[in-house]
Scaffold this motif. Structure first.
Motif: not given
Length: 80
Positions: A49-51, A53-60, A65
């Motif tokens: 799940t942590d990874v 979430k990080q990938m979702e943040d990277m997609k934004k 942001k």
């Protein structure tokens, strides 16, 4: 009573082969990877799940942001 003992024996032998990994041992794989080329450890890391979430943040996008960062209320403002 079994109606067809021969068919029953064939099914039983088939289940035994599945249970004992007969075909896995008969045809060993050269590399333990999936069709994507990733190992089991890589897949587990990606599915964590942590990874995700990080990938979702990277997609934004950058603007999204910034909007989220400045639209969130600060805790000090709530107390006023």
């Amino acid at each position: 009573q079994i109606a067809d003992p021969e068919t029953c024996d064939q099914m039983y032998e088939s289940l035994v082969r599945i249970h004992t990994n007969y075909y896995k041992n008969k045809y060993p794989r050269l590399k333990d990877t999936s069709f994507t080329g990733l190992t089991v450890e890589d897949c587990k890391m990606i599915l964590a799940t942590d990874v995700l979430k990080q990938m979702e943040d990277m997609k934004k996008g950058t603007w999204k942001k910034l909007r989220e960062k400045f639209s969130a209320k600060k805790p000090e403002e709530d107390s006023k």
